[in-house]
Scaffold this active site. Structure first.
Site, PDB file in Angstrom:
ATOM      1  CE  LYS A 136      32.268 -19.907  -1.361  1.00  0.00           C
ATOM      2  NZ  LYS A 136      33.547 -19.218  -1.215  1.00  0.00           N
ATOM      3  N   GLY A 195      32.479 -12.179   0.627  1.00  0.00           N
ATOM      4  CA  GLY A 195      31.414 -11.579  -0.172  1.00  0.00           C
ATOM      5  C   GLY A 195      31.798 -11.251  -1.600  1.00  0.00           C
ATOM      6  CG  HIS A 205      25.564 -17.448   7.586  1.00  0.00           C
ATOM      7  ND1 HIS A 205      26.491 -17.065   6.646  1.00  0.00           N
ATOM      8  CD2 HIS A 205      26.249 -18.217   8.470  1.00  0.00           C
ATOM      9  CE1 HIS A 205      27.672 -17.584   6.944  1.00  0.00           C
ATOM     10  NE2 HIS A 205      27.547 -18.276   8.066  1.00  0.00           N
ATOM     11  CG  HIS A 246      27.532 -11.019   0.263  1.00  0.00           C
ATOM     12  ND1 HIS A 246      26.351 -11.721   0.141  1.00  0.00           N
ATOM     13  CD2 HIS A 246      27.628 -10.271  -0.873  1.00  0.00           C
ATOM     14  CE1 HIS A 246      25.769 -11.430  -1.014  1.00  0.00           C
ATOM     15  NE2 HIS A 246      26.516 -10.543  -1.647  1.00  0.00           N
ATOM     16  NE  ARG A 250      38.707 -18.062   8.923  1.00  0.00           N
ATOM     17  CZ  ARG A 250      37.580 -17.435   9.238  1.00  0.00           C
ATOM     18  NH1 ARG A 250      37.238 -17.294  10.508  1.00  0.00           N
ATOM     19  NH2 ARG A 250      36.772 -16.960   8.302  1.00  0.00           N
TER      20      ARG A 250
END
Length: 676
Positions: free
Chosen positions: A116, A165, A208, A235, A292
């Site tokens: 990230k 999550g 999201h 999550h 993916r």
């Protein structure tokens, strides 16, 4: 085009890939572990290759075994599906090094988007909207606390290598930061072997929203519109829809442009998803890129009329994208519901077990069922507990949701818990239908979605008892039919005596019921009970009879209704269009006391499925108080921490950390404080 593809995965996604491979004339090779030896994807494939024991780390995560499987079967391409090694740059490199076609993006793109901190730095440099935060390498505690104060609260601490999550903590004020950081680092180290974190401004009530992108090796890159995946538990997504509803036109356009910008920045190839987080003002920020195919790709296929797996095959073969951006039209609305073997009322705890009965919704146009299991299969604790993805298409969002609800209510599953009733509640919940979508939706509306009804549905109670009576009658009829002994009571039993007047004690939806059944005719009874406002006469007949299952017509108060009953481990499950009910004979007090005796004696037993003891918080001889954490068990990607039911002293821990724990095993014992 390559002639044979090995699918380095299992279950539903392996079946999905096999379907497209067969359509294109490509042979498929399945791989399987001990637990999957007789699974559906093995049955569907043209060839199958054994790769090891049931734990994924010894089979589906073994790169060397997968490469060997391709070489031994002559497969010249490998499709990784999703999960497992699908986002492993090392595996992609190994596949290519062995001169096998990798059906996925370049390893450089996987690596760039894998962490990230790095991915957000790259996206920021490329001009993609990135949420305010700290994504650097410095991990000094004082420095991170200082950066957190500069960013402002509420704040999200995230594991650099996080996913699923895990490794995420929300901190709402500076006094909570150090505790949140320590907790996040500990979980991240345990889950990913990497305790590094990043800091981000926390968006309240975030949506999201993600964009499906596709790129080829000729420099072409397009997007296939966006999806909303905001309805999540822990999550993890459970309902996804495309296109994302209630978006402003200019926001929708900018989302697509930013996603393409992100893909081009890392020289992407193949299928990928750029995920964004969106606030209540529809300002959006880059969250991560999944390198993916996504679990929820079918909703995109439904609104675009495409086959994204076929696109993956063609791009991997060096072909140009099958369509240009100008040729794609977003048609109608599609929604997907993930059906899991889990118990929503127990915080969505996994519920592995046998699929004793499995009846799918009726096949029809614009409905897809993506599944890797059949009736009689076992949903094991080794892998993700998803049973199926139910996908529908409609001309509008409203019509799609109606179709999804009806299809969910047609499902008949017994042998384990599922989230079908919960999914049905969500998609009929007014705020959801009105467009209130955010990742905390389930937590916010928990009490409404899990509302307990203290009143008894009298009609459903009568139907359940009637179903029980008819089932008993059918059982006796079968015994009479197969009896060869003329003196057998079954061979001479008159139908009128199959059901006699009797009083029985039952539990209906966890409520104690006492009732009297009065036989009137072969298919007609009268039920009296203090729980009923008046006696109920119920009549009807069996429409369809299969093993452990009946479809019935019932007539009560001149209302004819079609219902289904399934017998599951001593329970009767009543399925109606708007509800599900459970009827069982009331357990005697001494039996329930016996079940509780192990806990009363300080005996902690593992769940009825295999698990791993990931953490032990106590040691032999240690004093514990009621509510203290004793140990953590992990199964099906989920952790369950066991707390002490009362005060006592730890007597013995029977397993070491990271040990595999068989089902129903004694894990820990302790002496009750009064007895010590």
């Amino acid at each position: 085009m390559f002639e044979k593809v090995l699918i380095a995965n299992r279950g539903e996604i392996a079946c999905r890939i096999i379907k497209t491979a067969r359509k294109m004339g490509i042979q498929s090779v399945a791989v399987f572990s001990d637990a999957d030896r007789y699974s559906r994807h093995v049955q569907l494939a043209d060839q199958a290759f054994y790769i090891g024991p049931s734990p994924a780390i010894e089979s589906y995560l073994r790169m060397d075994k997968l490469i060997k499987a391709a070489e031994m079967t002559g497969a010249t391409a490998i499709h990784p599906g999703y999960g497992f090694l699908s986002e492993s740059a090392k595996f992609a490199e190994m596949v290519i090094a062995n001169k096998i076609i990798w059906i996925g993006p370049p390893s450089s793109a996987i690596e760039a988007m894998g962490l990230k901190s790095i991915s957000k730095r790259i996206m920021s440099e490329a001009g993609v909207n990135v949420i305010p935060g700290y994504h650097g390498d410095e991990q000094n505690v004082e420095f991170l606390h200082e950066m957190a104060n500069k960013i402002g609260y509420p704040l999200m601490i995230k594991a650099v290598a996080g996913g699923g999550g895990k490794g995420m903590r929300i901190v709402r004020k500076t006094e909570e930061f150090l505790h949140g950081l320590k907790s996040c680092q500990s979980e991240s180290e345990k889950s990913f072997g990497d305790g590094r974190v990043i800091l981000e401004k926390y968006i309240e009530k975030p949506r999201h929203v993600e964009v499906q992108i596709f790129a080829d090796t000729h420099g072409n890159c397009i997007h296939l519109f966006e999806r909303d995946c905001s309805i999540q538990r822990r999550h993890q997504k459970i309902i996804e829809e495309a296109p994302a509803p209630f978006l402003h036109h200019d926001v929708r356009q900018e989302l697509g442009q930013q996603a393409i910008l992100a893909a081009k920045r890392v020289k992407y190839e193949g299928a990928g998803t750029v995920e964004f987080i969106m606030d209540t003002e529809q300002k959006f920020f880059f969250m991560e890129m999944n390198t993916r195919l996504q679990v929820e790709h079918p909703v995109t296929e439904m609104i675009t009329g495409t086959d994204l797996v076929e696109w993956q095959f063609r791009v991997a073969n060096g072909e140009k994208l099958p369509a240009k951006s100008s040729e794609l039209i977003c048609n109608g609305h599609s929604v997907e519901a993930r059906i899991y073997a889990e118990n929503p009322t127990m915080n969505f705890q996994p519920s592995p077990g046998p699929l004793l009965h499995l009846k799918l919704p009726t096949k029809r146009k614009n409905l897809r069922i993506e599944t890797g299991v059949r009736q009689g299969d076992i949903v094991t604790a080794y892998y993700d507990p998803m049973i199926a993805k139910l996908v529908v298409w409609g001309e509008s969002r409203e019509i799609a949701m109606r179709k999804l609800f009806l299809a969910l209510r047609e499902y008949r599953i017994s042998g384990l818990h599922t989230n079908i009733d919960f999914l049905s509640n969500v998609i009929r919940h007014k705020p959801f239908l009105d467009g209130e979508l955010h990742t905390g939706y389930i937590e916010q509306y928990h009490d409404q979605l899990f509302a307990k009804n203290d009143t008894i549905d009298e009609t459903s109670l009568a139907q359940s008892i009637f179903g029980l009576v008819l089932a008993e009658s059918e059982f006796l009829k079968e015994k009479r039919a197969i009896s060869q002994d003329p003196s057998s009571p079954f061979s001479s039993l008159d139908p009128k005596f199959q059901v006699c007047d009797r009083k029985i004690d039952l539990e209906f939806d966890s409520k104690t019921i006492s009732c009297t059944i009065h036989y009137i005719d072969k298919n007609k009874i009268e039920i009296t009970s203090p729980s009923l406002s008046q006696p109920v006469i119920c009549e009807g007949s069996i429409l369809q009879n299969s093993q452990n299952s009946f479809d019935l017509h019932t007539l009560i108060n001149n209302e004819l209704e079609k219902i289904s009953v399934i017998f599951d481990k001593g329970e009767l499950k009543l399925h109606k269009i708007n509800s599900t009910h459970i009827l069982k004979q009331k357990e005697h007090d001494y039996l329930s006391q016996l079940k509780q005796s192990s806990i009363a004696k300080g005996k902690i037993v593992s769940p009825p499925y295999s698990s791993t003891l990931t953490k032990v918080y106590v040691s032999q001889g240690q004093t514990v108080n009621e509510g203290d954490a004793l140990l953590t068990l992990t199964a099906m990607k989920q952790e369950q921490t066991i707390f002490s039911p009362q005060n006592g002293i730890v007597n013995k821990v029977y397993f070491e950390e990271n040990a595999s724990v068989p089902s129903n095993s004694t894990v820990l014992t302790f002496r009750i404080e009064e007895d010590s």
